[in-house]
Design a protein around this motif. Structure first.
Motif, PDB file in Angstrom:
ATOM      1  N   PHE A 315       0.817  -1.207   0.000  1.00  0.00           N
ATOM      2  CA  PHE A 315       0.000   0.000   0.000  1.00  0.00           C
ATOM      3  C   PHE A 315       0.853   1.260   0.000  1.00  0.00           C
ATOM      4  N   LEU A 316       1.946   1.224   0.780  1.00  0.00           N
ATOM      5  CA  LEU A 316       2.789   2.418   0.864  1.00  0.00           C
ATOM      6  C   LEU A 316       3.442   2.744  -0.475  1.00  0.00           C
ATOM      7  N   GLY A 318       2.108   3.072  -3.169  1.00  0.00           N
ATOM      8  CA  GLY A 318       1.278   3.981  -3.948  1.00  0.00           C
ATOM      9  C   GLY A 318       0.811   3.403  -5.265  1.00  0.00           C
ATOM     10  N   VAL A 319       0.639   2.098  -5.325  1.00  0.00           N
ATOM     11  CA  VAL A 319       0.139   1.519  -6.562  1.00  0.00           C
ATOM     12  C   VAL A 319      -1.375   1.530  -6.572  1.00  0.00           C
ATOM     13  N   SER A 320      -1.999   1.056  -5.486  1.00  0.00           N
ATOM     14  CA  SER A 320      -3.457   1.051  -5.513  1.00  0.00           C
ATOM     15  C   SER A 320      -3.994   2.397  -5.019  1.00  0.00           C
ATOM     16  N   TRP A 321      -3.517   2.831  -3.882  1.00  0.00           N
ATOM     17  CA  TRP A 321      -3.895   4.173  -3.427  1.00  0.00           C
ATOM     18  C   TRP A 321      -2.913   5.151  -4.063  1.00  0.00           C
ATOM     19  N   PRO A 322      -3.410   6.135  -4.838  1.00  0.00           N
ATOM     20  CA  PRO A 322      -2.486   6.972  -5.618  1.00  0.00           C
ATOM     21  C   PRO A 322      -1.409   7.625  -4.754  1.00  0.00           C
ATOM     22  N   ASP A 324       0.128  10.368  -4.964  1.00  0.00           N
ATOM     23  CA  ASP A 324      -0.049  11.779  -4.621  1.00  0.00           C
ATOM     24  C   ASP A 324      -1.079  11.994  -3.525  1.00  0.00           C
ATOM     25  N   ALA A 325      -1.922  10.968  -3.282  1.00  0.00           N
ATOM     26  CA  ALA A 325      -2.950  11.127  -2.254  1.00  0.00           C
ATOM     27  C   ALA A 325      -2.486  10.602  -0.901  1.00  0.00           C
ATOM     28  N   ILE A 326      -1.267  10.088  -0.832  1.00  0.00           N
ATOM     29  CA  ILE A 326      -0.759   9.577   0.440  1.00  0.00           C
ATOM     30  C   ILE A 326      -0.259  10.749   1.280  1.00  0.00           C
ATOM     31  N   LEU A 330       3.547   9.643   5.712  1.00  0.00           N
ATOM     32  CA  LEU A 330       3.588   8.250   5.271  1.00  0.00           C
ATOM     33  C   LEU A 330       4.428   8.102   4.018  1.00  0.00           C
ATOM     34  N   HIS A 344       8.176   1.741  -8.222  1.00  0.00           N
ATOM     35  CA  HIS A 344       7.980   2.891  -9.125  1.00  0.00           C
ATOM     36  C   HIS A 344       8.822   2.727 -10.388  1.00  0.00           C
TER      37      HIS A 344
END
Lengths: 403, 389
Positions: A315-316, A318-322, A324-326, A330, A344
């Motif tokens: 999750f960290l 940033g593949v599923s949760w974008p 830029d939105a993290i 975190l 990445h």
């Protein structure tokens, strides 16, 4: 200088022998990286969801309403399993999991269309999967726009064919899905999972080795002192790391080239670029794992301590949760884990066909990780051996850290 | 009386062991709390906001600029670059600085009014599927709006009033009702299952390690004798402290999810609490079965890890089970998490009568009953008392 290489070579050979003698490390270094990608990818092998079952409730009972339902049924994403007499019956079908959605056409559907008022259809979707909702909404919207266009032309169309066309839609639009043309789940999730499998099996395998040394109280054997060549801690750490990296170079070919090929995942990258990029990742992941491995006080504890981190690291990244939105804090944590720049970079090269210049930031980050974690691994090793020596009473002064 | 004493002895011994073990504290208490903080913290907005995109505007008219402003006003979209060439935008995309590109063709405004049907083309980076589809929604809406506003302009020119026009621009509209999660909140969607998934993993591996560690330290036989050589009492006394601890953690999870975050809980508290409780018990049963099947501490834990990590995908809350290969779909029902997922959908999300979920509650209980058949093998494992020969 010659001694430096010889030292590293001795440690390297010893560690390789150690790996091939233990069933546990063989499983974690070879079997899991071999089987797991196959297992995981096969779950997503269908990539997209088709023909979600929907039950229709038609209170209008008009030919236009039937046309609407028929057209929705004809889309690839939705299948109309039949008509229910009322909402109660349709809801019951949903509760029994015969259907995952309801398409409701109100009683005034046809009348409103004929009297030039805007009419509505309702879509009720089961939210157990967001893909069900997406399928139903997109199909219904598509059909509504499509039928709407015909109706509009009938209402205001009185010009030429060309005029009718522009009445139908004054501005056209087109959606192009880049890099993952089928919008498939595998093409999106698997590249990240592949990178993580490398890092997590390294972490588990190396921790198992340290845990075993703790169990058997063989840390003096595990240490540089027993090799008899007076190796210092830094060379010792590098020598061990190179043993793991060598094995994982072969594993990487399987994971990063063969598996995506077998499952026909997007594979646009240049193999050489991937290879050059992956090398610092392997180093960084190895030193990262070695640093953490010294916390593993028993052979089996590697799994108790570290397996759950795989979910968090995924999750960290940033593949599923974008990405830029993290939240920023975190993001900071995410970027000290080698898998994040690794994922990445790999997605950029493999899936998006980026060139080496495009992944320069990640490439440099990984080298920094490799350097820093090499140092922490060395320090952790010194801490570990000192602790152990204290525990069993063998006091041996550790040698100065010299390169 | 003797029965009680046997269980009680093992029970109190275990209660002292747990807090003195660093691994237990890290793995059972800290790991789920840490996961909760990170995952919920990451998704606290529910939906990703302000995903960066680029607009390549070849028209550069007031119409196209209005379009860009409207797009930028959507909460999900952040128009980060407005004056790039397509090539530059594409390089930005490859660097992951943006996740979509909207191109507005030359003479867009003029052609739209004159009926030449110009085309808005948008490119989304679907190697990030969630960003890609979220941006698609915004871009689709803005394109439809553009068509509508032009349609309105021409319509007004033809003498229709605005009240007459909406039905003409869009005769049939679709009203969507996502049941149970009306905000389409991704945090609801993911955390409601990821946290139980982590719980299942923890329960399974620590159930196995509880017995494995006894044999490893040579205490297998001693443990059996403590409970009067009854394997049933041994297992009950050994696992009960953990069951209590996991239940407390499950209560923490439910309170954070349903109370503090206000996630949907349409069935009320009890059905979901039972769901969590049975998930814990089922995972303990599953762990026992794995240990009995392989009779090897390390190997059983490895298999448990493999099963639990696969369960995140196989139970079908990210990618629906019905779309998987039928054999994999069938296989998913041997996972406690799958049954928990179906309970969660029916109870917390849809809030339907508990009768519809009975089969899944029963299935979870079944894992525990099934494990009873393996008690004999666990007795042998403890009696043999040999760690990795």
């Amino acid at each position: 200088m010659k001694k430096l290489f010889l030292d590293i070579y001795y440690v390297w050979v010893k560690e390789l022998k150690r790996i091939f003698k233990d069933e546990a490390t063989l499983i974690l270094f070879f079997l899991v990286p071999f089987v797991y990608p196959l297992l995981y990818t096969s779950i997503y092998t269908n990539e997209v969801v088709r023909e979600v079952k929907v039950v229709a409730v038609d209170d209008s009972r008009s030919s236009l309403a039937r046309e609407f339902v028929r057209k929705v049924d004809a889309t690839a994403d939705v299948e109309i399993i039949g008509y229910a007499t009322d909402m109660e019956e349709a809801e019951e079908a949903m509760r029994r999991k015969d259907a995952y959605g309801i398409l409701y056409i109100p009683e005034d559907f046809s009348r409103k269309l004929h009297t030039q008022q805007q009419t509505q259809v309702m879509v009720y979707a089961d939210m157990s999967s967001i893909l069900f909702y997406k399928n139903m909404l997109l199909s219904a919207t598509e059909v509504s726009l499509d039928m709407g266009t015909d109706i509009r032309i009938n209402t205001v169309g009185y010009g030429t064919q060309a005029q009718d066309k522009s009445t139908a839609q004054a501005v056209a639009n087109e959606w192009v899905t880049l890099y993952n043309p089928r919008s498939g789940f595998a093409g999106f999730l698997i590249p990240a999972v592949l990178v993580l499998i490398i890092q997590q099996t390294l972490l588990l395998g190396i921790s198992t080795i340290i845990g075993t040394h703790n169990d058997k109280k063989t840390h003096t054997i595990a240490s540089r002192l027993r090799i008899g060549k007076n190796v210092n801690a830094f060379r010792f750490t590098v020598g061990k790391a190179l043993a793991y990296v060598l094995i994982y170079m072969f594993i990487s070919v399987w994971i990063f080239r063969v598996v995506p090929y077998l499952f026909r995942l997007p594979q646009m990258g240049d193999p050489v670029t991937i290879g050059v990029f992956i090398f610092p990742f392997l180093l960084a992941a190895t030193f990262f794992s070695m640093t953490l491995s010294y916390f593993c006080s028993q052979r089996e504890f590697s799994m108790l301590l570290f397996v759950f981190t795989g979910v968090i690291f995924l999750f960290l990244s940033g593949v599923s949760w974008p990405w830029d939105a993290i939240p920023a804090p975190l993001k900071g944590i995410a970027y000290i884990i080698p898998s994040t720049p690794g994922i990445h970079g790999f997605i950029k090269i493999n899936t998006m066909g980026a060139t080496f210049q495009d992944v320069m930031p990640e490439f440099i980050t990984l080298w920094i990780h490799a350097g820093v974690y090499c140092l922490t691994a060395t320090l952790m090793y010194l801490w570990w051996i000192k602790n152990m020596a204290k525990k069993i009473g063998v006091v041996r002064t550790s040698q100065p850290l010299a390169l | 009386m003797k029965v009680r004493a046997g269980i009680r002895l093992v029970f109190s011994r275990e209660c002292k062991r747990i807090p003195s073990s660093k691994v237990c504290i890290w793995g059972i208490v800290i790991a789920p709390i840490l996961s909760m903080i990170i995952l919920l913290g990451m998704m606290r907005n529910g939906l990703p906001q302000q995903i960066p995109i680029a607009v390549v505007d070849y028209d550069n008219s007031s119409t196209s600029r209005t379009l860009i402003r409207q797009l930028d006003a959507f909460p999900k979209t952040n128009v980060k670059f407005k004056s790039l060439s397509f090539r530059e935008a594409r390089i930005k995309m490859e660097k992951m600085e943006i996740f979509a590109i909207l191109t507005i063709p030359k003479d867009f405004a003029r052609e739209a009014v004159s009926g030449d049907r110009p085309k808005l083309v948008y490119y989304t980076n679907n190697s990030f599927l969630i960003s890609g589809s979220l941006l698609f929604q915004d871009l689709k809406i803005i394109s439809t709006l553009a068509a509508a506003s032009v349609g309105l302009q021409t319509g007004v020119a033809k003498g229709y009033t605005e009240g007459q026009l909406m039905p003409i621009v869009r005769p049939i509209s679709v009203e969507a009702h996502p049941l149970g999660n009306p905000w389409l909140n991704y945090s609801v969607y993911l955390n409601n299952m990821f946290l139980p998934g982590i719980l299942q993993l923890i329960v399974m591996i620590f159930t196995i390690s509880g017995f494995g560690a006894e044999v490893k330290s040579g205490n297998g036989r001693k443990l059996l004798r403590m409970s009067g050589s009854s394997i049933f009492r041994t297992i009950a006394g050994k696992l009960l402290p953990y069951t209590i601890l996991y239940t407390i953690i499950a209560l923490l999870m439910t309170s954070v999810l349903y109370h503090y975050n206000g996630f949907p809980l349409n069935s009320g508290f009890l059905p979901m609490f039972f769901g969590y409780f049975l998930l814990i018990i089922a995972s303990q049963g599953f762990g026992l079965i794995l240990l009995a099947a392989f009779k090897n501490y390390r190997f059983s834990v490895s298999i448990a890890c493999l099963v639990c990590m696969i369960a995140f995908s196989l139970s079908g809350f990210s990618f629906p089970g019905q779309a998987m290969h039928p054999s994999l779909y069938a296989l998913s029902f041997i996972l406690p998490l799958k049954h928990f997922f179906l309970i969660y959908v029916d109870q917390a999300l849809n809030g339907i009568s508990i009768g519809y979920s009975m089969y899944h509650y029963a299935a979870l209980l079944g894992f525990l009953f099934l494990s009873v058949f393996f008690f004999g093998r666990i007795r042998k494992f403890l009696e043999r008392n040999v760690y990795e020969s």
